[in-house]
Design a protein around this motif. Structure first.
Motif, PDB file in Angstrom:
ATOM      1  N   LEU A  10       0.829  -1.205   0.000  1.00 29.89           N
ATOM      2  CA  LEU A  10       0.000   0.000   0.000  1.00 29.89           C
ATOM      3  C   LEU A  10       0.863   1.255   0.000  1.00 29.89           C
ATOM      4  N   GLN A  11       1.919   1.244   0.775  1.00 26.26           N
ATOM      5  CA  GLN A  11       2.807   2.407   0.818  1.00 26.26           C
ATOM      6  C   GLN A  11       3.454   2.655  -0.537  1.00 26.26           C
ATOM      7  N   ALA A  12       3.821   1.571  -1.231  1.00 25.60           N
ATOM      8  CA  ALA A  12       4.430   1.714  -2.560  1.00 25.60           C
ATOM      9  C   ALA A  12       3.459   2.337  -3.553  1.00 25.60           C
ATOM     10  N   LYS A  13       2.159   2.120  -3.340  1.00 24.29           N
ATOM     11  CA  LYS A  13       1.126   2.675  -4.224  1.00 24.29           C
ATOM     12  C   LYS A  13       0.535   3.969  -3.674  1.00 24.29           C
ATOM     13  N   ASN A  14       1.076   4.427  -2.547  1.00 26.29           N
ATOM     14  CA  ASN A  14       0.600   5.650  -1.895  1.00 26.29           C
ATOM     15  C   ASN A  14      -0.883   5.556  -1.515  1.00 26.29           C
ATOM     16  N   ILE A  15      -1.254   4.382  -1.009  1.00 24.41           N
ATOM     17  CA  ILE A  15      -2.617   4.149  -0.518  1.00 24.41           C
ATOM     18  C   ILE A  15      -2.537   3.861   0.984  1.00 24.41           C
ATOM     19  N   SER A  16      -3.286   4.598   1.774  1.00 24.88           N
ATOM     20  CA  SER A  16      -3.264   4.398   3.219  1.00 24.88           C
ATOM     21  C   SER A  16      -4.063   3.158   3.607  1.00 24.88           C
ATOM     22  N   THR A  17      -3.782   2.638   4.803  1.00 23.35           N
ATOM     23  CA  THR A  17      -4.542   1.486   5.282  1.00 23.35           C
ATOM     24  C   THR A  17      -6.000   1.863   5.501  1.00 23.35           C
ATOM     25  N   GLU A  18      -6.241   3.115   5.873  1.00 23.97           N
ATOM     26  CA  GLU A  18      -7.626   3.575   6.037  1.00 23.97           C
ATOM     27  C   GLU A  18      -8.366   3.539   4.710  1.00 23.97           C
ATOM     28  N   ARG A  19      -7.683   3.950   3.634  1.00 22.78           N
ATOM     29  CA  ARG A  19      -8.309   3.914   2.315  1.00 22.78           C
ATOM     30  C   ARG A  19      -8.550   2.475   1.869  1.00 22.78           C
ATOM     31  N   PHE A  20      -7.605   1.591   2.190  1.00 24.98           N
ATOM     32  CA  PHE A  20      -7.766   0.173   1.866  1.00 24.98           C
ATOM     33  C   PHE A  20      -9.013  -0.375   2.553  1.00 24.98           C
ATOM     34  N   ARG A  21      -9.230   0.007   3.804  1.00 26.26           N
ATOM     35  CA  ARG A  21     -10.419  -0.444   4.521  1.00 26.26           C
ATOM     36  C   ARG A  21     -11.682   0.108   3.878  1.00 26.26           C
ATOM     37  N   GLU A  22     -11.653   1.345   3.445  1.00 30.64           N
ATOM     38  CA  GLU A  22     -12.821   1.934   2.783  1.00 30.64           C
ATOM     39  C   GLU A  22     -13.198   1.145   1.536  1.00 30.64           C
ATOM     40  N   ILE A  23     -12.190   0.781   0.748  1.00 29.04           N
ATOM     41  CA  ILE A  23     -12.443   0.043  -0.490  1.00 29.04           C
ATOM     42  C   ILE A  23     -12.994  -1.349  -0.192  1.00 29.04           C
ATOM     43  N   THR A  24     -12.345  -2.057   0.732  1.00 28.73           N
ATOM     44  CA  THR A  24     -12.789  -3.426   1.044  1.00 28.73           C
ATOM     45  C   THR A  24     -14.158  -3.418   1.729  1.00 28.73           C
ATOM     46  N   ASN A  25     -14.386  -2.436   2.600  1.00 31.52           N
ATOM     47  CA  ASN A  25     -15.689  -2.352   3.262  1.00 31.52           C
ATOM     48  C   ASN A  25     -16.801  -2.091   2.259  1.00 31.52           C
ATOM     49  N   ARG A  26     -16.536  -1.245   1.266  1.00 30.61           N
ATOM     50  CA  ARG A  26     -17.543  -0.958   0.244  1.00 30.61           C
ATOM     51  C   ARG A  26     -17.851  -2.219  -0.563  1.00 30.61           C
ATOM     52  N   LEU A  27     -16.829  -2.971  -0.895  1.00 31.36           N
ATOM     53  CA  LEU A  27     -17.047  -4.195  -1.670  1.00 31.36           C
ATOM     54  C   LEU A  27     -17.759  -5.262  -0.842  1.00 31.36           C
ATOM     55  N   SER A  29     -19.846  -4.677   1.642  1.00 34.32           N
ATOM     56  CA  SER A  29     -21.212  -4.249   1.955  1.00 34.32           C
ATOM     57  C   SER A  29     -22.088  -4.112   0.722  1.00 34.32           C
ATOM     58  N   GLN A  30     -21.525  -3.600  -0.377  1.00 36.69           N
ATOM     59  CA  GLN A  30     -22.298  -3.362  -1.581  1.00 36.69           C
ATOM     60  C   GLN A  30     -22.110  -4.444  -2.640  1.00 36.69           C
ATOM     61  N   GLY A  31     -20.958  -5.115  -2.609  1.00 35.21           N
ATOM     62  CA  GLY A  31     -20.694  -6.158  -3.591  1.00 35.21           C
ATOM     63  C   GLY A  31     -20.164  -5.649  -4.912  1.00 35.21           C
ATOM     64  N   ILE A  32     -20.125  -4.324  -5.079  1.00 36.89           N
ATOM     65  CA  ILE A  32     -19.721  -3.772  -6.376  1.00 36.89           C
ATOM     66  C   ILE A  32     -19.275  -2.326  -6.204  1.00 36.89           C
ATOM     67  N   VAL A  33     -18.314  -1.935  -7.022  1.00 41.52           N
ATOM     68  CA  VAL A  33     -17.890  -0.529  -7.125  1.00 41.52           C
ATOM     69  C   VAL A  33     -17.888  -0.178  -8.601  1.00 41.52           C
ATOM     70  N   VAL A  34     -18.712   0.785  -8.983  1.00 43.82           N
ATOM     71  CA  VAL A  34     -18.858   1.179 -10.387  1.00 43.82           C
ATOM     72  C   VAL A  34     -18.317   2.592 -10.560  1.00 43.82           C
ATOM     73  N   ARG A  35     -17.395   2.766 -11.478  1.00 45.73           N
ATOM     74  CA  ARG A  35     -16.721   4.059 -11.602  1.00 45.73           C
ATOM     75  C   ARG A  35     -17.676   5.189 -11.959  1.00 45.73           C
ATOM     76  N   ASP A  36     -18.666   4.913 -12.829  1.00 52.14           N
ATOM     77  CA  ASP A  36     -19.535   5.996 -13.276  1.00 52.14           C
ATOM     78  C   ASP A  36     -20.780   6.158 -12.404  1.00 52.14           C
ATOM     79  N   GLU A  37     -20.778   5.544 -11.205  1.00 50.00           N
ATOM     80  CA  GLU A  37     -21.926   5.673 -10.311  1.00 50.00           C
ATOM     81  C   GLU A  37     -22.025   7.093  -9.751  1.00 50.00           C
TER      82      GLU A  37
END
Length: 269
Positions: A10-27, A29-37
């Motif tokens: 995550l550090q190599a990609k400049n992504i925080s652990t908090e952001r990683f949790r946001e992404i995984t939690n969204r997936l 809970s919602q099952g999907i992440v759509v860019r144009d939503e």
């Protein structure tokens, strides 16, 4: 050890652990992440894209499958044992608690959406949008349910709107804020995400089923809706092999949709 390795990635990609949790939690809970939503999911998708390999491995360890549609820019998370259109089976046991409790109406209308999506792709022209969505009138969906799947839409306008709202929450359709089921000229946009829910094989089986099979399946689906049993398999005969299991991961998302939309609005501001 795994945590340290993940942190380094995550550090190599400049992504925080908090952001990683946001992404995984969204997936989860919602099952999907759509860019144009919306703006929030656009950012979530872009960040997920940067750490796609790490996310795939993370979910894989728990038995989940993360599928990325590059062409239609969305990530969808599938629960263990789910049958994914176009993918080989993972050979894992299903986890009943991760199965969405879908109504028979939801499953039937999802099949009708796939029917019209295929038709729209073949016809092209004004029915196909620049973003790959297929436009269809609400009355056309109702007619397809009656003639092809031998089912009726819910009787009341309120129930029809609830059904459409549920499909929209699962990112399968969009429609204008002033949409009305009584407006013959009102269009619904079927999103390419329907491809990850209903396969061509499932659709063909549903169209070929006889009336007796549909009636029996409908009765089982009604029982399942009232009880604890999942209905995705029994709602229509074609769904007996798991027509709509991709929404399993987001089974509880609908109950929290109002809160989620408010959070999204706050983040966007």
């Amino acid at each position: 050890m795994l945590s340290a390795t993940l942190t380094d990635i995550l550090q190599a990609k400049n992504i925080s652990t908090e952001r990683f949790r946001e992404i995984t939690n969204r997936l989860f809970s919602q099952g999907i992440v759509v860019r144009d939503e919306d703006g929030v999911e656009e950012k979530l998708y872009d960040d997920a894209l940067r750490i796609e390999d790490a996310l795939t491995d993370f979910f894989h360890l728990a038995g989940f499958r993360l599928v990325h549609s590059h062409g239609h820019t969305y990530f969808r998370l599938y629960a263990p044992g789910a049958q994914v259109p176009g993918e080989v089976e993972d050979g894992l046991e299903e986890v009943p608690g991760l199965r969405a409790k879908l109504s028979a109406d939801f499953v039937a209308l999802a099949l009708a959406l796939r029917f019209h999506f295929n038709q729209g792709l073949c016809e092209g022209g004004s029915r196909l949008t620049d973003t790959g969505e297929v436009l269809v009138r609400f009355e056309e969906l109702a007619t397809t349910l009656q003639t092809q799947l031998k089912r009726q839409l819910p009787a009341t306008v309120t129930d029809k709107l609830k059904l459409l709202a549920e499909l929209k929450r699962h990112r399968l359709i969009t429609y204008a804020a002033n949409f009305s089921v009584t407006d013959e000229d009102a269009y619904i946009a079927i999103r390419p995400t329907i491809l990850g829910i209903v396969s061509n094989e499932v659709l063909e089986a549903a169209l070929e089923a006889d009336d007796a099979e549909r009636e029996a399946a409908g009765a089982e689906a009604a029982d399942a809706v009232e009880g604890d049993a999942p209905v995705a398999e029994e709602a229509v005969p074609a769904a007996s092999e798991g027509a709509v299991r991709a929404v399993d991961v987001g089974a509880d998302a609908a109950n929290n949709e109002v809160e989620n939309e408010q959070e999204n609005a706050d983040e966007a501001r």
